[in-house]
Design a protein around this motif. Sequence first.
Motif, PDB file in Angstrom:
ATOM      1  N   GLU A  72     -98.812  58.579 -21.318  1.00 44.59           N
ATOM      2  CA  GLU A  72    -100.192  58.429 -21.779  1.00 44.59           C
ATOM      3  C   GLU A  72    -101.178  59.097 -20.830  1.00 44.59           C
ATOM      4  OE1 GLU A  72    -100.982  54.312 -22.563  1.00 44.59           O
ATOM      5  OE2 GLU A  72     -99.295  54.145 -23.925  1.00 44.59           O
ATOM      6  N   GLN A  73    -100.668  59.840 -19.840  1.00 42.88           N
ATOM      7  CA  GLN A  73    -101.512  60.445 -18.819  1.00 42.88           C
ATOM      8  C   GLN A  73    -101.727  61.936 -19.081  1.00 42.88           C
ATOM      9  OE1 GLN A  73    -102.971  58.599 -16.338  1.00 42.88           O
ATOM     10  NE2 GLN A  73    -102.090  56.933 -17.525  1.00 42.88           N
ATOM     11  N   PRO A  74    -102.981  62.382 -19.098  1.00 42.03           N
ATOM     12  CA  PRO A  74    -103.232  63.814 -19.240  1.00 42.03           C
ATOM     13  C   PRO A  74    -102.733  64.580 -18.014  1.00 42.03           C
ATOM     14  CG  PRO A  74    -105.303  62.552 -19.326  1.00 42.03           C
ATOM     15  CD  PRO A  74    -104.199  61.590 -19.015  1.00 42.03           C
ATOM     16  N   VAL A  75    -102.144  65.724 -18.261  1.00 38.15           N
ATOM     17  CA  VAL A  75    -101.678  66.574 -17.173  1.00 38.15           C
ATOM     18  C   VAL A  75    -102.866  67.318 -16.561  1.00 38.15           C
ATOM     19  CG1 VAL A  75    -100.242  68.569 -16.615  1.00 38.15           C
ATOM     20  CG2 VAL A  75     -99.363  66.767 -18.113  1.00 38.15           C
ATOM     21  N   GLY A  76    -103.844  67.629 -17.388  1.00 36.70           N
ATOM     22  CA  GLY A  76    -105.044  68.300 -16.894  1.00 36.70           C
ATOM     23  C   GLY A  76    -104.734  69.675 -16.347  1.00 36.70           C
ATOM     24  N   SER A  77    -105.340  70.001 -15.217  1.00 32.15           N
ATOM     25  CA  SER A  77    -105.198  71.342 -14.652  1.00 32.15           C
ATOM     26  C   SER A  77    -104.063  71.451 -13.636  1.00 32.15           C
ATOM     27  CB  SER A  77    -106.516  71.761 -13.984  1.00 32.15           C
ATOM     28  OG  SER A  77    -106.818  70.873 -12.930  1.00 32.15           O
ATOM     29  N   ARG A  78    -103.213  70.415 -13.550  1.00 32.13           N
ATOM     30  CA  ARG A  78    -102.078  70.500 -12.614  1.00 32.13           C
ATOM     31  C   ARG A  78    -101.148  71.632 -13.020  1.00 32.13           C
ATOM     32  NH1 ARG A  78     -99.431  64.773 -12.469  1.00 32.13           N
ATOM     33  NH2 ARG A  78    -100.289  64.647 -14.551  1.00 32.13           N
ATOM     34  N   ASP A  79    -100.546  72.264 -12.037  1.00 29.73           N
ATOM     35  CA  ASP A  79     -99.606  73.355 -12.266  1.00 29.73           C
ATOM     36  C   ASP A  79     -98.359  72.801 -12.946  1.00 29.73           C
ATOM     37  OD1 ASP A  79     -97.752  75.412 -12.130  1.00 29.73           O
ATOM     38  OD2 ASP A  79     -97.984  75.729  -9.981  1.00 29.73           O
ATOM     39  N   PRO A  80     -98.029  73.275 -14.167  1.00 30.55           N
ATOM     40  CA  PRO A  80     -96.858  72.760 -14.882  1.00 30.55           C
ATOM     41  C   PRO A  80     -95.554  72.888 -14.100  1.00 30.55           C
ATOM     42  CG  PRO A  80     -98.189  74.119 -16.326  1.00 30.55           C
ATOM     43  CD  PRO A  80     -98.759  74.272 -14.938  1.00 30.55           C
ATOM     44  N   VAL A 123     -99.059  76.745 -27.843  1.00 30.15           N
ATOM     45  CA  VAL A 123     -98.711  75.991 -26.635  1.00 30.15           C
ATOM     46  C   VAL A 123     -99.604  76.411 -25.474  1.00 30.15           C
ATOM     47  CG1 VAL A 123     -96.896  75.639 -24.912  1.00 30.15           C
ATOM     48  CG2 VAL A 123     -96.357  75.446 -27.325  1.00 30.15           C
ATOM     49  N   GLY A 124     -99.980  77.669 -25.434  1.00 28.82           N
ATOM     50  CA  GLY A 124    -100.814  78.177 -24.358  1.00 28.82           C
ATOM     51  C   GLY A 124    -102.192  77.557 -24.277  1.00 28.82           C
ATOM     52  N   VAL A 125    -102.677  76.978 -25.374  1.00 24.58           N
ATOM     53  CA  VAL A 125    -104.016  76.374 -25.383  1.00 24.58           C
ATOM     54  C   VAL A 125    -103.981  74.856 -25.524  1.00 24.58           C
ATOM     55  CG1 VAL A 125    -105.118  78.473 -26.244  1.00 24.58           C
ATOM     56  CG2 VAL A 125    -104.331  76.735 -27.876  1.00 24.58           C
ATOM     57  N   CYS A 126    -102.788  74.287 -25.531  1.00 23.70           N
ATOM     58  CA  CYS A 126    -102.655  72.839 -25.733  1.00 23.70           C
ATOM     59  C   CYS A 126    -103.063  72.038 -24.499  1.00 23.70           C
ATOM     60  CB  CYS A 126    -101.202  72.471 -26.061  1.00 23.70           C
ATOM     61  SG  CYS A 126    -100.739  72.789 -27.757  1.00 23.70           S
ATOM     62  N   SER A 127    -103.648  70.878 -24.758  1.00 24.11           N
ATOM     63  CA  SER A 127    -103.743  69.836 -23.742  1.00 24.11           C
ATOM     64  C   SER A 127    -102.405  69.118 -23.768  1.00 24.11           C
ATOM     65  CB  SER A 127    -104.851  68.848 -24.081  1.00 24.11           C
ATOM     66  OG  SER A 127    -106.104  69.483 -24.039  1.00 24.11           O
ATOM     67  N   VAL A 128    -101.992  68.600 -22.620  1.00 26.62           N
ATOM     68  CA  VAL A 128    -100.678  67.976 -22.521  1.00 26.62           C
ATOM     69  C   VAL A 128    -100.828  66.562 -21.984  1.00 26.62           C
ATOM     70  CG1 VAL A 128     -98.391  68.124 -21.459  1.00 26.62           C
ATOM     71  CG2 VAL A 128     -99.609  70.220 -22.086  1.00 26.62           C
ATOM     72  N   LEU A 129    -100.157  65.631 -22.664  1.00 29.37           N
ATOM     73  CA  LEU A 129    -100.042  64.274 -22.162  1.00 29.37           C
ATOM     74  C   LEU A 129     -98.593  64.054 -21.752  1.00 29.37           C
ATOM     75  CD1 LEU A 129    -101.980  62.198 -24.863  1.00 29.37           C
ATOM     76  CD2 LEU A 129    -102.810  62.936 -22.634  1.00 29.37           C
TER      77      LEU A 129
END
Length: 98
Positions: free
Chosen positions: A70-78, A61-67
């Motif tokens: 259909e929108q990438p979360v990118g570098s936004r703070d979770p 989970v620590g290295v996953c990209s997140v959608l």
Amino acid sequence: MGTDIGREQGRETVTVRYWAGARAAAGTAEDTFDVPPGTTLAGLVALVLERHPDDRMARTVGVCSVLLGEQPVGSRDPATVVVPGGSVVELLPPFAGG
């Protein structure tokens, strides 16, 4: 006041889909979670790790990209990304080519 209390106690369903190594670590293709309104991506990830507490899942989970949808979360703070009820969150680990 009673209406506000009912709303705070309301739960929303969010689906988390796992891909590749995340699917292998989770042992399933997806999970559903009943979360309170206003749940953040950080809170949802904490629930994922609670449900799948082994180190392999935490590392994946620590290295996953997140959608989110259909929108990438990118570098936004979770911790600042709110996951609306009914959403689908996809966890995509890096893929190795070859």
